[in-house]
Design an enzyme around this catalytic site. Structure first.
Site, mmCIF file in Angstrom:
data_model
loop_
_atom_site.group_PDB
_atom_site.id
_atom_site.type_symbol
_atom_site.label_atom_id
_atom_site.label_comp_id
_atom_site.label_asym_id
_atom_site.label_seq_id
_atom_site.Cartn_x
_atom_site.Cartn_y
_atom_site.Cartn_z
ATOM 1 N N LYS A 204 0.791 -1.265 -0.083
ATOM 2 C CA LYS A 204 0.134 -0.071 0.087
ATOM 3 C C LYS A 204 0.864 1.382 0.143
ATOM 4 O O LYS A 204 0.791 2.207 -0.820
ATOM 5 C CB LYS A 204 -0.789 0.021 1.170
ATOM 6 C CG LYS A 204 -1.966 -1.075 1.272
ATOM 7 C CD LYS A 204 -2.705 -0.935 2.535
ATOM 8 C CE LYS A 204 -2.001 -1.131 3.807
ATOM 9 N NZ LYS A 204 -1.533 -2.364 4.273
ATOM 10 N N ARG B 120 0.088 -9.089 13.762
ATOM 11 C CA ARG B 120 -0.479 -8.117 12.853
ATOM 12 C C ARG B 120 -1.278 -8.762 11.578
ATOM 13 O O ARG B 120 -2.328 -8.217 11.414
ATOM 14 C CB ARG B 120 0.529 -7.242 12.285
ATOM 15 C CG ARG B 120 1.060 -6.032 13.377
ATOM 16 C CD ARG B 120 2.380 -5.356 12.822
ATOM 17 N NE ARG B 120 2.193 -4.902 11.410
ATOM 18 C CZ ARG B 120 3.196 -4.560 10.723
ATOM 19 N NH1 ARG B 120 4.263 -5.212 10.997
ATOM 20 N NH2 ARG B 120 3.003 -3.718 9.868
ATOM 21 N N ARG C 281 11.098 -2.107 11.614
ATOM 22 C CA ARG C 281 10.517 -1.368 12.468
ATOM 23 C C ARG C 281 10.283 -2.438 13.858
ATOM 24 O O ARG C 281 10.286 -3.452 13.456
ATOM 25 C CB ARG C 281 9.140 -1.299 11.537
ATOM 26 C CG ARG C 281 8.884 -0.193 10.656
ATOM 27 C CD ARG C 281 7.606 -0.011 9.863
ATOM 28 N NE ARG C 281 6.707 -0.724 10.661
ATOM 29 C CZ ARG C 281 5.281 -0.550 9.917
ATOM 30 N NH1 ARG C 281 5.385 -0.223 8.705
ATOM 31 N NH2 ARG C 281 4.495 -1.083 10.377
ATOM 32 N N ARG D 294 -9.268 0.664 9.173
ATOM 33 C CA ARG D 294 -8.670 -0.691 9.332
ATOM 34 C C ARG D 294 -9.761 -1.623 9.968
ATOM 35 O O ARG D 294 -9.422 -2.789 10.512
ATOM 36 C CB ARG D 294 -7.702 -0.474 10.417
ATOM 37 C CG ARG D 294 -6.044 -0.544 10.460
ATOM 38 C CD ARG D 294 -5.440 -1.302 9.518
ATOM 39 N NE ARG D 294 -4.330 -1.704 9.920
ATOM 40 C CZ ARG D 294 -2.944 -0.898 9.696
ATOM 41 N NH1 ARG D 294 -3.082 0.165 8.946
ATOM 42 N NH2 ARG D 294 -1.854 -1.403 10.157
#
Ligand code: AMP
Length: 215
Positions: free
Chosen positions: A13, A173, A162, A88
């Site tokens: 994305k 996630r 990250r 989300r």
């Protein structure tokens, strides 16, 4: 253009959004980037969001909606925006729908970037990100590494993995994505605004969007 980019973490994305900004000056709005910058700055938003993010959990909807209400009214959104990582959850999508009606803004499309799970896992473990919040360039140590190891080609800042890209947080996630975000594909399909793309590469996705919007 005004788009929502849907897709699992690592679907591409952010990379697609960055490519699209070059077409018509639309701005990329990544709630993840906004939150990471807040955590780095140590401000109130950052303090509220940090523990959720580190664990791979979603930040509460109310916090996200407060950010987005303000962000979508900023001047730079007049040229268009690419929503990357927002909405989300179904409640966020419903709140966004109301907000867009209030602001008299209509979306051009909602694009779902479909990528097989094995590809996602491989991409996330090899992804690296520029730590400069004004840059956030994305690299991949296998397919598109920075020219000098660990240094951003664009701004010279450090390129890092990250905090939420450890194996444990990635797996969390993806579970959160399947439970809370994947249902948005059906939500937007019913709204009649969905474009599904087999996201084998960011170029393929950009071409499909240009084709759909005739730009
Ligand atoms: P991302 O960079 O989009 O993968 O986002 C990184 C993390 O920020 C996510 O795992 C969440 O903890 C948080 N986050 C980003 N966007 C949202 C959102 N729209 N709703 C809730 N949490 C979010």
């Amino acid at each position: 253009m005004r788009l929502i980019l849907l897709g699992a973490p690592g679907a591409g994305k952010g990379t697609v959004a960055k490519m699209l900004t070059a077409i018509d000056g639309s701005v990329q709005i990544s709630t993840g980037d906004i939150l990471r910058a807040a955590v780095k700055a140590g401000n109130e938003l950052g303090q509220q969001a940090e523990a959720f993010m580190k664990a791979g959990d979603l930040v509460p909807d109310t916090l996200i909606m407060d950010i987005m209400k303000e962000r979508l009214q900023a001047d730079d959104c007049k040229a268009g925006f690419l929503l990357d990582g927002f909405p989300r959850t179904i409640p966020q999508a419903q709140a966004l729908k109301t907000l867009l009606v209030d602001l008299e803004i209509s979306l051009d499309a909602v694009v779902s970037l479909d990528v097989p799970k094995e590809v996602i896992l491989d991409r996330l473990t090899t992804r690296r990100t520029c730590e400069n919040p004004d840059c956030n360039a994305i690299y991949n140590i296998k397919s598109s590494p920075p020219k000098q190891e660990g240094i951003c080609d664009k701004c010279g800042s450090k390129v890092v993995q990250r905090d939420d890209e450890t194996e444990e947080a990635i797996s969390k996630r993806l579970d959160v994505y399947n439970a809370k975000t994947a249902p948005l594909v059906e939500f937007y399909d019913q709204e009649g605004s969905l474009l599904r793309v087999n996201a084998t590469s960011s170029e393929v996705v950009v071409a499909a969007i240009r084709n759909k919007l005739e730009i």
